[in-house]
Scaffold this motif. Structure first.
Motif, PDB file in Angstrom:
ATOM      1  N   UNK A  36       0.969  -1.004  -0.120  1.00 12.63           N
ATOM      2  CA  UNK A  36       0.251  -0.090   0.024  1.00 12.63           C
ATOM      3  C   UNK A  36       0.495   1.316   0.265  1.00 12.63           C
ATOM      4  N   UNK A  37       2.275   1.342   0.356  1.00  6.14           N
ATOM      5  CA  UNK A  37       3.143   2.573   0.449  1.00  6.14           C
ATOM      6  C   UNK A  37       3.522   2.206  -0.921  1.00  6.14           C
ATOM      7  N   UNK A  38       3.421   3.479  -1.439  1.00  4.61           N
ATOM      8  CA  UNK A  38       4.178   4.242  -2.529  1.00  4.61           C
ATOM      9  C   UNK A  38       5.588   4.193  -2.196  1.00  4.61           C
ATOM     10  N   UNK A  39       6.181   4.053  -1.878  1.00  5.61           N
ATOM     11  CA  UNK A  39       7.832   4.073  -0.932  1.00  5.61           C
ATOM     12  C   UNK A  39       8.455   2.843  -1.162  1.00  5.61           C
ATOM     13  N   UNK A  40       7.671   1.715  -0.735  1.00  2.00           N
ATOM     14  CA  UNK A  40       7.404   0.189  -0.644  1.00  2.00           C
ATOM     15  C   UNK A  40       7.859  -0.064  -2.613  1.00  2.00           C
ATOM     16  N   UNK A  41       6.474   0.191  -2.777  1.00  2.00           N
ATOM     17  CA  UNK A  41       6.419  -0.284  -4.440  1.00  2.00           C
ATOM     18  C   UNK A  41       7.648   0.632  -5.110  1.00  2.00           C
ATOM     19  N   UNK A  42       7.797   1.404  -4.841  1.00  2.00           N
ATOM     20  CA  UNK A  42       9.220   2.443  -5.503  1.00  2.00           C
ATOM     21  C   UNK A  42      10.448   1.473  -5.571  1.00  2.00           C
ATOM     22  N   UNK A  43      10.676   0.867  -4.504  1.00  2.00           N
ATOM     23  CA  UNK A  43      11.451   0.631  -4.367  1.00  2.00           C
ATOM     24  C   UNK A  43      11.676  -0.714  -4.258  1.00  2.00           C
ATOM     25  N   UNK A  44      10.723  -1.260  -4.433  1.00  2.00           N
ATOM     26  CA  UNK A  44      10.956  -3.017  -4.707  1.00  2.00           C
ATOM     27  C   UNK A  44      11.456  -2.636  -6.673  1.00  2.00           C
ATOM     28  N   UNK A  45      10.829  -1.775  -7.098  1.00  2.00           N
ATOM     29  CA  UNK A  45      10.906  -1.937  -9.006  1.00  2.00           C
ATOM     30  C   UNK A  45      12.110  -1.259  -8.767  1.00  2.00           C
ATOM     31  N   UNK A  46      13.027  -0.938  -8.610  1.00  2.00           N
ATOM     32  CA  UNK A  46      14.222  -0.211  -8.132  1.00  2.00           C
ATOM     33  C   UNK A  46      15.069  -1.426  -7.938  1.00  2.00           C
ATOM     34  N   UNK A  47      15.064  -2.079  -7.592  1.00  2.00           N
ATOM     35  CA  UNK A  47      15.091  -3.268  -6.502  1.00  2.00           C
ATOM     36  C   UNK A  47      15.456  -4.637  -7.898  1.00  2.00           C
ATOM     37  N   UNK A  48      14.802  -4.621  -8.349  1.00  2.00           N
ATOM     38  CA  UNK A  48      14.459  -5.226  -9.255  1.00  2.00           C
ATOM     39  C   UNK A  48      15.116  -5.465 -10.508  1.00  2.00           C
ATOM     40  N   UNK A  49      14.631  -3.947 -10.738  1.00  2.00           N
ATOM     41  CA  UNK A  49      16.319  -3.504 -11.959  1.00  2.00           C
ATOM     42  C   UNK A  49      17.282  -3.488 -11.278  1.00  2.00           C
ATOM     43  N   UNK A  50      17.680  -3.289 -10.481  1.00  2.00           N
ATOM     44  CA  UNK A  50      18.999  -3.355  -9.851  1.00  2.00           C
ATOM     45  C   UNK A  50      19.459  -5.086 -10.278  1.00  2.00           C
ATOM     46  N   UNK A  51      19.376  -5.760  -9.427  1.00  2.00           N
ATOM     47  CA  UNK A  51      19.164  -7.240  -9.728  1.00  2.00           C
ATOM     48  C   UNK A  51      19.560  -7.791 -10.691  1.00  2.00           C
ATOM     49  N   UNK A  52      19.013  -7.246 -11.783  1.00  2.00           N
ATOM     50  CA  UNK A  52      19.275  -7.503 -12.950  1.00  2.00           C
ATOM     51  C   UNK A  52      18.232  -9.056 -13.757  1.00  2.00           C
ATOM     52  N   UNK A  53      18.796  -9.564 -15.119  1.00  2.00           N
ATOM     53  CA  UNK A  53      18.063 -10.277 -15.531  1.00  2.00           C
ATOM     54  C   UNK A  53      17.771 -11.421 -15.092  1.00  2.00           C
ATOM     55  N   UNK A  54      18.438 -12.101 -14.245  1.00  2.00           N
ATOM     56  CA  UNK A  54      17.686 -12.927 -13.400  1.00  2.00           C
ATOM     57  C   UNK A  54      16.189 -12.831 -12.988  1.00  2.00           C
ATOM     58  N   UNK A  55      15.819 -11.509 -12.247  1.00  2.00           N
ATOM     59  CA  UNK A  55      15.157 -11.128 -11.918  1.00  2.00           C
ATOM     60  C   UNK A  55      13.964 -10.919 -12.668  1.00  2.00           C
ATOM     61  N   UNK A  56      14.274 -10.547 -14.441  1.00  2.00           N
ATOM     62  CA  UNK A  56      13.595 -10.514 -15.676  1.00  2.00           C
ATOM     63  C   UNK A  56      11.873 -11.893 -15.715  1.00  2.00           C
ATOM     64  N   UNK A  57      11.864 -12.236 -15.003  1.00  2.00           N
ATOM     65  CA  UNK A  57      10.590 -13.755 -15.168  1.00  2.00           C
ATOM     66  C   UNK A  57       9.266 -13.287 -15.666  1.00  2.00           C
ATOM     67  N   UNK A  58       8.724 -14.596 -16.249  1.00  2.00           N
ATOM     68  CA  UNK A  58       7.543 -14.011 -16.837  1.00  2.00           C
ATOM     69  C   UNK A  58       6.492 -12.773 -15.945  1.00  2.00           C
ATOM     70  N   UNK A  59       6.048 -13.355 -14.696  1.00  2.00           N
ATOM     71  CA  UNK A  59       5.541 -13.241 -13.631  1.00  2.00           C
ATOM     72  C   UNK A  59       5.882 -11.706 -12.753  1.00  2.00           C
ATOM     73  N   UNK A  60       7.406 -11.116 -12.567  1.00  2.00           N
ATOM     74  CA  UNK A  60       8.028 -10.032 -12.671  1.00  2.00           C
ATOM     75  C   UNK A  60       7.544  -8.407 -13.505  1.00  2.00           C
ATOM     76  N   UNK A  61       7.658  -9.302 -15.138  1.00  2.00           N
ATOM     77  CA  UNK A  61       7.299  -8.297 -15.679  1.00  2.00           C
ATOM     78  C   UNK A  61       6.011  -8.213 -15.900  1.00  2.00           C
ATOM     79  N   UNK A  62       4.920  -8.866 -15.708  1.00  2.00           N
ATOM     80  CA  UNK A  62       3.717  -8.462 -16.194  1.00  2.00           C
ATOM     81  C   UNK A  62       2.903  -7.533 -15.445  1.00  2.00           C
TER      82      UNK A  62
END
Length: 76
Positions: A36-62
């Motif tokens: 529910x907290x926008x800052x938490x959602x933003x941080x999760x987006x940032x971290x997923x981008x930083x950890x790279x291709x291994x995080x690029x699952x279909x579920x994450x991308x969707x």
């Protein structure tokens, strides 16, 4: 969660890079994309981008595609 602790955890995950891209970490970040907290959602987006291709699952991308229409403009 304490903001400072969360901030340090975020920094640590980003610094670990792809080594942090375990299934457990990716699943936790995926669940935080619905927080529910926008800052938490933003941080999760940032971290997923930083950890790279291994995080690029279909579920994450969707889920990231859904967040392109997030109700808070600061998420994208």
């Amino acid at each position: 969660m304490n903001h400072e602790v969360g901030s340090r955890a975020r920094k640590a995950l980003v610094e670990m890079g792809q080594k942090a891209a375990t299934n457990e970490v990716i699943n936790k970040l995926l669940s935080l994309l619905d927080h529910t907290n926008v800052g938490v959602r933003m941080s999760a987006c940032d971290i997923l981008g930083e950890i790279g291709e291994r995080a690029a699952t279909d579920e994450v991308i969707n889920k990231l595609l859904i967040l392109l229409d997030d109700r808070d403009d600061s998420v994208i």
